[in-house]
Motif scaffolding. Structure first.
Motif, PDB file in Angstrom:
ATOM      1  N   UNK A 140      -4.319 -42.440  -9.841  1.00  0.00           N
ATOM      2  CA  UNK A 140      -4.608 -42.679 -11.072  1.00  0.00           C
ATOM      3  C   UNK A 140      -3.691 -41.961 -12.278  1.00  0.00           C
ATOM      4  N   UNK A 141      -3.553 -40.714 -12.003  1.00  0.00           N
ATOM      5  CA  UNK A 141      -2.616 -39.831 -12.915  1.00  0.00           C
ATOM      6  C   UNK A 141      -1.369 -40.285 -12.749  1.00  0.00           C
ATOM      7  N   UNK A 142      -0.913 -40.926 -11.326  1.00  0.00           N
ATOM      8  CA  UNK A 142       0.572 -41.158 -11.594  1.00  0.00           C
ATOM      9  C   UNK A 142       0.763 -42.448 -12.106  1.00  0.00           C
ATOM     10  N   UNK A 143      -0.297 -43.391 -11.917  1.00  0.00           N
ATOM     11  CA  UNK A 143      -0.127 -44.931 -12.480  1.00  0.00           C
ATOM     12  C   UNK A 143      -0.251 -44.961 -13.999  1.00  0.00           C
ATOM     13  N   UNK A 144      -1.288 -44.312 -14.448  1.00  0.00           N
ATOM     14  CA  UNK A 144      -1.579 -44.152 -15.770  1.00  0.00           C
ATOM     15  C   UNK A 144      -0.797 -43.401 -16.787  1.00  0.00           C
ATOM     16  N   UNK A 161      -9.597 -33.171  -3.674  1.00  0.00           N
ATOM     17  CA  UNK A 161      -9.273 -33.924  -4.848  1.00  0.00           C
ATOM     18  C   UNK A 161      -8.770 -34.980  -4.248  1.00  0.00           C
ATOM     19  N   UNK A 162      -9.523 -36.071  -4.866  1.00  0.00           N
ATOM     20  CA  UNK A 162      -9.238 -37.487  -4.613  1.00  0.00           C
ATOM     21  C   UNK A 162      -7.910 -38.141  -4.582  1.00  0.00           C
ATOM     22  N   UNK A 163      -7.197 -38.489  -3.383  1.00  0.00           N
ATOM     23  CA  UNK A 163      -5.895 -39.180  -3.573  1.00  0.00           C
ATOM     24  C   UNK A 163      -5.967 -40.406  -4.512  1.00  0.00           C
ATOM     25  N   UNK A 164      -6.960 -40.951  -4.554  1.00  0.00           N
ATOM     26  CA  UNK A 164      -7.122 -42.219  -5.547  1.00  0.00           C
ATOM     27  C   UNK A 164      -6.891 -41.588  -7.046  1.00  0.00           C
ATOM     28  N   UNK A 165      -7.544 -40.312  -7.290  1.00  0.00           N
ATOM     29  CA  UNK A 165      -7.603 -40.070  -8.412  1.00  0.00           C
ATOM     30  C   UNK A 165      -6.032 -39.446  -8.717  1.00  0.00           C
ATOM     31  N   UNK A 188      -2.835 -39.666   2.323  1.00  0.00           N
ATOM     32  CA  UNK A 188      -2.885 -40.694   2.666  1.00  0.00           C
ATOM     33  C   UNK A 188      -3.483 -41.592   1.993  1.00  0.00           C
ATOM     34  N   UNK A 189      -4.408 -41.321   1.041  1.00  0.00           N
ATOM     35  CA  UNK A 189      -5.460 -41.823   0.241  1.00  0.00           C
ATOM     36  C   UNK A 189      -4.306 -42.157  -1.046  1.00  0.00           C
ATOM     37  N   UNK A 190      -3.474 -41.471  -1.323  1.00  0.00           N
ATOM     38  CA  UNK A 190      -2.879 -41.730  -2.503  1.00  0.00           C
ATOM     39  C   UNK A 190      -1.508 -42.671  -1.995  1.00  0.00           C
ATOM     40  N   UNK A 191      -1.008 -42.589  -0.753  1.00  0.00           N
ATOM     41  CA  UNK A 191      -0.260 -43.689  -0.033  1.00  0.00           C
ATOM     42  C   UNK A 191      -0.866 -45.145  -0.009  1.00  0.00           C
ATOM     43  N   UNK A 192      -2.191 -45.190   0.328  1.00  0.00           N
ATOM     44  CA  UNK A 192      -2.831 -46.368   0.342  1.00  0.00           C
ATOM     45  C   UNK A 192      -3.055 -47.363  -1.153  1.00  0.00           C
ATOM     46  N   UNK A 193      -3.118 -46.256  -2.063  1.00  0.00           N
ATOM     47  CA  UNK A 193      -3.192 -46.673  -3.437  1.00  0.00           C
ATOM     48  C   UNK A 193      -1.926 -47.200  -3.821  1.00  0.00           C
ATOM     49  N   UNK A 194      -0.642 -46.563  -3.344  1.00  0.00           N
ATOM     50  CA  UNK A 194       0.461 -46.872  -3.785  1.00  0.00           C
ATOM     51  C   UNK A 194       1.218 -48.274  -3.061  1.00  0.00           C
ATOM     52  N   UNK A 195       0.499 -48.183  -1.655  1.00  0.00           N
ATOM     53  CA  UNK A 195       0.942 -49.606  -0.877  1.00  0.00           C
ATOM     54  C   UNK A 195       0.243 -50.663  -1.530  1.00  0.00           C
ATOM     55  N   UNK A 196      -1.137 -50.405  -2.163  1.00  0.00           N
ATOM     56  CA  UNK A 196      -1.768 -51.540  -2.695  1.00  0.00           C
ATOM     57  C   UNK A 196      -0.985 -51.948  -3.954  1.00  0.00           C
ATOM     58  N   UNK A 197      -0.109 -51.149  -4.792  1.00  0.00           N
ATOM     59  CA  UNK A 197       0.295 -51.272  -6.026  1.00  0.00           C
ATOM     60  C   UNK A 197       1.611 -52.114  -5.618  1.00  0.00           C
ATOM     61  N   UNK A 249       3.174 -36.995  -8.101  1.00  0.00           N
ATOM     62  CA  UNK A 249       1.993 -36.688  -7.389  1.00  0.00           C
ATOM     63  C   UNK A 249       2.339 -35.022  -6.966  1.00  0.00           C
ATOM     64  N   UNK A 250       3.761 -34.868  -6.637  1.00  0.00           N
ATOM     65  CA  UNK A 250       3.933 -33.491  -6.007  1.00  0.00           C
ATOM     66  C   UNK A 250       3.528 -32.401  -7.038  1.00  0.00           C
ATOM     67  N   UNK A 251       3.615 -32.617  -8.488  1.00  0.00           N
ATOM     68  CA  UNK A 251       2.862 -31.815  -9.239  1.00  0.00           C
ATOM     69  C   UNK A 251       1.587 -31.774  -9.203  1.00  0.00           C
TER      70      UNK A 251
END
Length: 882
Positions: free
Chosen positions: A393-397, A386-390, A419-428, A402-404
């Protein structure tokens, strides 16, 4: 060492420094005042930055406070460790050019050894490498040589860019070898838990410039910070802040709600600590007027609150509960922070509303997550990632934690790359930092007239006059100080005396003119704003002549605009009191804007006002106006003002002497704005709109004086126009509109009956031409000028006539073509799909569409192709049924 309670430690500290000649100030708000460099107050000295820079004069040269603070950079570690927290209290004693090291070091030693009873043998101090003065002073009070540690600039020198800076001395408590790391180098500054730093003495003695030159200050300052919770941890002999008496009280209450015992389950302990810390932050933030939102400090509040609510779910707590825990925070902290008691109902209500919204967010996020997983399983059954980017998206939108997300996807057999989730978070985070950098100012910000020095100060005489003489102290053209400004120049002007009110407290700055004494030169002033040292900066354009530094001029504000603004400002005070009367005492100002044209008032309330409530508020304010209550303004000390019941306005920072505005015996507030002398001067008050602007925040826009007249004149003109359109006088307008509405309903019923009749007639005609395709009845036809609802009615009638069959109908209406395809359930079970069929049918006519297997609709752009499209339908039916 006496195991003192946290509240007692706070009181002993403040009382001790009062005995040393310090003025005790109450904690400043968590909302920074005139400081864009901070989102929230994060240290004891932060609210007093202007005192250290000299931009504002402190109420006394010696001050002591216990400041509430919020820090969130390590929020993800809160709960996972016993040390991290988002809320804390920082005790401090400050000197603004008064005493220095020879006083503060002995006082610190006296307080910790005498007043706190700490063992001197367990006290260690660090000093800056070459600060021999601090070394000698510590030795003189009795600190052993081997208990003094010299550290470098990174550890023991306080600076933040350019401006005031200096060495510091940190005080540590040795908790014993059992808490240590066992390394030979273990000592103050080690990362282990043995040596706890609890007090930092900052000696602000240099001014650092852009070339990294450190110039000694003529009047060095003292800035100290002692962590109240850390001191309580030491004195109470507990291992971490969550076991300190007041915090443990909140923690134990949370345990009673979830039925857990703290210390039995490490994973559940994390959730208990998160809620304990976060509810303290949430309670204090809302107590200071911060509301949940999607940006700025409101976003910080929302994130903290929702994180706590999420951990409540993990503990099995059903429904909303944080608003209940908040009352326990008030119970242990309300005496030290009276605003918590005063606003307890409001705090609890806002928390409950936000919890309920989060419950809805969780449900919405779960729906989105389940849809994502179903799609992934359908499209890539062998893919178990399951994509960290997705997840981001759930977290941001949707604010979905994330833990849920991770918990749910892992239950479904998916892995999720963090790490993919973290990359998106870092970008934000990077985007947020960039956005902040564009709007932030430096920690020690300057204004354009600062090069003139602190002596270039002005006086405001505009409360009692609209026109006054003054001398030009400075002129700025194109961001440069100049000696002369000429016609056509956009200019900033600093006068030694002015009648122009500078924008503050929600009131706009004055407009008007600055003229030469002989009237030959003129500056049109469009605005006036504060600079450093509360200097009035006039923004204008030289319309004629020229002006020179040192020249005597005449400043005059626009009288009509000043009076219109005063009407709106005084009406704002009356409005706030009326809202409290009608809606309840929980109403508090959450922002305001006062200009000549209108007033805007934001306030705490949890639902839209009813028409009756709005009318009652209007009536109350207008009654006060009609009674011609006098408006009296006077200055007094802050304590006396509070005894009189004066309300403080949002965002204002008050000194010991305050300005009080009283409207008769009706309202009394602290305010620095310009006002009427009698309520009757407001003329008439009218609420123009009431709306919501954020969770728990409503907004009223209103008008007074001639602006009310103009609004009512516009409304009357609209009324006359509508009356003319329906051919009725205004008195009969309601009855006439009701009559027209009933006529419209009757016509709608008649049209509906005609449409049904038309559909029945068309169905009869089409039924005579039903064909059979692959052994199935099919009604395929084109009709003229039908709407889509009529097509649906027609297709239903055809299905009824056929019993089992398919209908595909097309119609041309308004230059476009619409199609509908329907089928009975038995044919759907055989494999017929109306959505797939209608898509291809519409393509023939240059369009598209789709829908369910039993019913679908589509549109097309080429009416001339309808016959071809319907012919295509026959082939498609045959293919599907085959």
């Amino acid at each position: 060492m006496e195991p003192l309670g946290l509240n007692e430690i706070r009181e002993r500290y403040l009382a001790f420094f009062e005995s040393k000649g310090h003025l005790r100030l109450k904690s400043f708000s968590l909302v920074p005042h005139n400081d864009k460099s901070l989102l929230l107050i994060n240290s004891g000295m932060a609210p007093m930055k202007a005192y250290f820079t000299g931009d504002e004069v402190p109420p006394r040269k010696r001050v002591t406070t216990c400041q509430k603070c919020i820090r969130t950079p390590d929020i993800d570690n809160v709960g996972k460790t016993a040390r991290h927290g988002t809320f804390f209290e920082m005790m401090g004693n400050f000197s603004f050019g008064d005493y220095f090291k020879p006083e503060v070091i002995p006082w610190a030693w006296e307080f910790i050894t005498d007043k706190m009873g700490m063992d001197p043998d367990k006290i260690y101090v660090t000093i800056y490498l070459d600060d021999d003065t601090a070394h000698d002073l510590w030795r003189s009070v009795g600190v052993a040589e081997d208990h003094i540690v010299r550290l470098g600039k990174e550890d023991n020198f306080w600076e933040h860019g350019t401006g005031p800076c200096g060495p510091c001395s940190e005080i540590f408590y040795d908790r014993g070898e059992a808490y240590g790391c066992g390394k030979p180098t273990c000592g103050p500054g080690c990362d282990c838990d043995r040596f706890v730093e609890f007090w930092n003495l900052v000696f602000t003695q240099f001014d650092r410039d852009e070339n990294d030159r450190y110039t000694p200050l003529d009047h060095p300052n003292i800035d100290t910070g002692m962590g109240l919770e850390r001191m309580a941890t030491i004195l109470q002999g507990v291992d971490n802040i969550f076991e300190v008496d007041t915090i443990r009280h909140v923690l134990d209450y949370i345990c009673s709600l979830c039925g857990e015992h703290y210390g039995d389950d490490a994973e559940k302990d994390v959730s208990i600590r998160v809620i304990t810390d976060h509810i303290r932050s949430v309670t204090f933030m809302i107590g200071d007027g911060i509301m949940p939102s999607n940006e700025g400090r409101g976003y910080v509040l929302r994130r903290i609150l929702r994180r706590a609510a999420r951990h409540g779910r993990l503990l099995g707590i059903k429904g909303t509960f944080l608003h209940d825990v908040a009352k326990e925070v008030v119970a242990v902290s309300g005496d030290a922070y009276p605003e918590l008691k005063e606003k307890q109902k409001t705090i609890q209500k806002i928390i409950q509303i936000e919890e309920e919204r989060f419950d809805a967010t969780i449900d919405q996020g779960l729906s989105q997550l389940n849809a994502m997983l179903e799609k992934l399983e359908a499209e890539a059954p062998g893919e178990r990632i399951f994509s960290g980017a997705e997840a981001f998206k759930l977290y941001d939108t949707f604010g979905f934690p994330f833990d849920l997300t991770r918990e749910i996807v892992e239950e479904r057999g998916f892995a999720i790359p963090y790490e993919d989730f973290e990359k998106a978070m870092d970008a934000q985070r990077e985007r947020a930092r960039a956005a902040r950098a564009e709007s932030d100012t430096a920690v020690w910000a300057d204004d354009p007239f600062n090069p003139l020095g602190a002596d270039a100060v002005d006086a405001f005489v505009g409360y009692d006059a609209l026109k006054a003489d003054g001398k030009i102290l400075g002129l700025i053209v194109n961001d440069t100080l100049v000696d002369e400004a000429k016609a056509g120049d956009n200019v900033l002007v600093l006068l030694d005396q002015t009648v122009f009110y500078a924008q503050s407290g929600g009131q706009v700055g004055d407009s008007g003119v600055i003229e030469s004494a002989d009237g030959t030169a003129r500056i049109a002033v469009s605005d006036c704003r504060y600079g450093s040292l509360k200097r009035h900066i006039h923004y204008g354009k030289v319309e004629s002549g020229s002006f020179k530094t040192g020249q005597t001029v005449i400043s005059e504000v626009n009288k009509a605009d000043r009076m219109a603004t005063a009407r709106n400002h005084t009406a704002t005070h009356m409005l706030q009191k009326a809202l409290k009367q009608v809606l309840g005492d929980h109403v508090e100002q959450a922002g305001s804007f006062v200009s000549p044209d209108r007033l805007r008032f934001d306030f705490n309330h949890f639902q839209p006002m009813t028409a009756e409530e709005i009318a009652r508020v209007e009536t109350i304010v207008n009654q006060v106006i009609l009674e011609a209550m006098p408006v009296t303004i006077f200055e007094t000390d802050i304590d006396e003002a509070k005894k009189l019941g004066a309300m403080a306005l949002f965002g204002e920072k008050y000194g010991n002497i305050v300005r009080v505005v009283r409207v008769g015996d009706y309202s009394i507030e602290l305010c620095g704005g310009t006002h009427l002398t009698n309520a009757a001067q407001a003329g008439m008050f009218k609420i123009l709109s009431e709306s919501g602007v954020a969770a728990g925040i409503r907004r009223i826009e209103a008008a007074t004086g001639m602006n009310t007249y103009h609004e009512m004149a516009r409304a009357e003109a609209t009324l006359r126009k509508v009356s003319g359109m329906v051919k009725a006088n205004p008195a009969q307008l309601v009855e006439k509109i009701a009559e027209l509405e009933e006529q419209g309903k009757a016509q709608d019923r008649e049209i509906a009956a005609l449409k049904q009749q038309q559909a029945g007639s068309a169905a009869g005609e089409i039924a005579q031409n039903i064909v059979e395709i692959a052994g199935v009845k099919a009604a395929i036809a084109g009709v003229d000028g039908m709407e889509m609802d009529e097509l649906r009615e027609l297709s239903d009638r055809l299905k009824d006539k056929m019993g089992s069959g398919i209908a595909v109908i097309g119609t041309v209406n308004g230059g476009k073509i619409n199609f509908i395809a329907t089928a009975t359930k038995d044919l759907v079970k055989r494999g017929f799909h109306a959505g797939n069929l209608i898509r291809e049918v519409a393509q023939v006519a240059g369009g598209g569409g789709g829908g369910r297997p039993d019913m679908a609709q589509a549109g097309g752009k080429r009416p001339e192709k309808m016959a071809d499209a319907l012919e295509k339908a026959k082939d498609l039916i045959k293919d599907q049924l085959a």
